[in-house]
Structures are given as structure tokens and as C-alpha cells.
Design a protein around this motif. Sequence first.
Motif, PDB file in Angstrom:
ATOM      1  N   CYS A  13       0.689  -0.784  -0.027  1.00  0.00           N
ATOM      2  CA  CYS A  13      -0.328   0.175  -0.113  1.00  0.00           C
ATOM      3  C   CYS A  13       1.126   1.242   0.150  1.00  0.00           C
ATOM      4  O   CYS A  13       1.987   1.578   0.797  1.00  0.00           O
ATOM      5  CB  CYS A  13      -1.292  -0.318   0.988  1.00  0.00           C
ATOM      6  SG  CYS A  13      -1.842   1.306   1.645  1.00  0.00           S
ATOM      7  N   ILE A  15      -0.160   4.158   0.689  1.00  0.00           N
ATOM      8  CA  ILE A  15      -0.141   5.143   1.864  1.00  0.00           C
ATOM      9  C   ILE A  15      -0.017   4.975   3.583  1.00  0.00           C
ATOM     10  O   ILE A  15       0.788   5.528   4.091  1.00  0.00           O
ATOM     11  CB  ILE A  15      -1.059   5.326   2.116  1.00  0.00           C
ATOM     12  CG1 ILE A  15      -2.002   6.693   0.436  1.00  0.00           C
ATOM     13  CG2 ILE A  15      -2.220   6.629   3.003  1.00  0.00           C
ATOM     14  CD1 ILE A  15      -3.642   7.136   0.623  1.00  0.00           C
ATOM     15  N   CYS A  16      -0.268   3.443   3.586  1.00  0.00           N
ATOM     16  CA  CYS A  16       0.521   2.709   5.259  1.00  0.00           C
ATOM     17  C   CYS A  16       1.967   2.365   5.322  1.00  0.00           C
ATOM     18  O   CYS A  16       2.520   2.305   6.266  1.00  0.00           O
ATOM     19  CB  CYS A  16      -0.448   1.764   5.857  1.00  0.00           C
ATOM     20  SG  CYS A  16      -0.735   0.577   5.258  1.00  0.00           S
ATOM     21  N   LEU A  56      -3.275   0.096  -3.356  1.00  0.00           N
ATOM     22  CA  LEU A  56      -3.571   0.200  -1.876  1.00  0.00           C
ATOM     23  C   LEU A  56      -4.678  -0.613  -1.010  1.00  0.00           C
ATOM     24  O   LEU A  56      -4.861  -1.809  -1.483  1.00  0.00           O
ATOM     25  CB  LEU A  56      -4.887   1.493  -2.018  1.00  0.00           C
ATOM     26  CG  LEU A  56      -4.786   2.791  -2.581  1.00  0.00           C
ATOM     27  CD1 LEU A  56      -6.065   3.462  -2.481  1.00  0.00           C
ATOM     28  CD2 LEU A  56      -3.428   3.893  -1.218  1.00  0.00           C
ATOM     29  N   CYS A  93      -7.180   1.708   3.640  1.00  0.00           N
ATOM     30  CA  CYS A  93      -6.746   2.710   3.290  1.00  0.00           C
ATOM     31  C   CYS A  93      -7.275   3.334   1.778  1.00  0.00           C
ATOM     32  O   CYS A  93      -7.698   4.626   1.288  1.00  0.00           O
ATOM     33  CB  CYS A  93      -5.450   2.558   2.524  1.00  0.00           C
ATOM     34  SG  CYS A  93      -3.847   2.998   3.554  1.00  0.00           S
ATOM     35  N   GLN A 142      -9.338   6.418   1.565  1.00  0.00           N
ATOM     36  CA  GLN A 142      -9.126   7.751   0.300  1.00  0.00           C
ATOM     37  C   GLN A 142     -10.723   7.829  -0.111  1.00  0.00           C
ATOM     38  O   GLN A 142     -10.861   9.317  -0.784  1.00  0.00           O
ATOM     39  CB  GLN A 142      -8.724   7.163  -0.691  1.00  0.00           C
ATOM     40  CG  GLN A 142      -6.738   7.202   0.333  1.00  0.00           C
ATOM     41  CD  GLN A 142      -6.209   8.676   0.231  1.00  0.00           C
ATOM     42  OE1 GLN A 142      -6.482   9.605  -0.991  1.00  0.00           O
ATOM     43  NE2 GLN A 142      -5.764   9.429   1.193  1.00  0.00           N
TER      44      GLN A 142
END
Length: 116
Positions: free
Chosen positions: A60, A62-63, A97, A101, A105
Motif C-alpha cells: 500500500c 499510503i500506509c 492500496l 486505505c 481515500q
Amino acid sequence: MAKGLKVCSTPGCPTLVAQGRCEPCKAKAEKRRGTSAQRGYGRRHRDRFRKGVLDKNPVCVICRNAPSTVADHYPLDRRQLVAKSLDPDDPIYGRGLCAPCDSAQTALRQPGGWNA
């Protein structure tokens, strides 16, 4: 009005529901929406976009803690890419993702939910 019930969120529908839309309005909206293939998410999308994005971003973006399970169009969504005559199935227009997440989003980028 019965306690805890609200009017269906479909304009003009007087049906009382606990939240959101009544079942007939949900069914009509889903029928108008069409199948995933009719919306452009058919075999080509799965084989080219989804696979390409998840190969490019296996974790992912994002994280950075979970495996990517969702191929998200970003920064433009599928409709915007089509409107600009760009190929919405090109993996360069996506990011990988994890499901939490992606949900976060979607809530940020599409106020009111995916069907707003």
C-alpha cells in the motif's frame, strides 16, 4: 413520523427508512448504474490495469504496512481519464492500496460515498 425513521434519501420518495434509501430506490439506482463491465471494469481492466498497478505497488502506497489489494485510479478517476481521452486501463494512472486505505481515500475524495 416513527421514532428513528427518516424519509428515503431519493428526492421525492416518501418511504420511511432507518437510513439511506428504501429497497425499491436502491434497486432502481443499482440498475441505472449498470454492471461493472458496463462501467468499464471488465476483463481488460482486470488483466491490464489491476494487475499492472498491483505489480507496480505490491505494498500500500499510503500506509506502507499492508499488501495492496485495490488498484485505485489516482490522481484522476476513471471518468476524468476518459474525458481527457486518456487510457483508463493504463497502470501509470493507478496506485496500489490496501482495503482500509482505499476506503479512507474514497471517503475523502468522494464526499457522500462512492455513489454520490
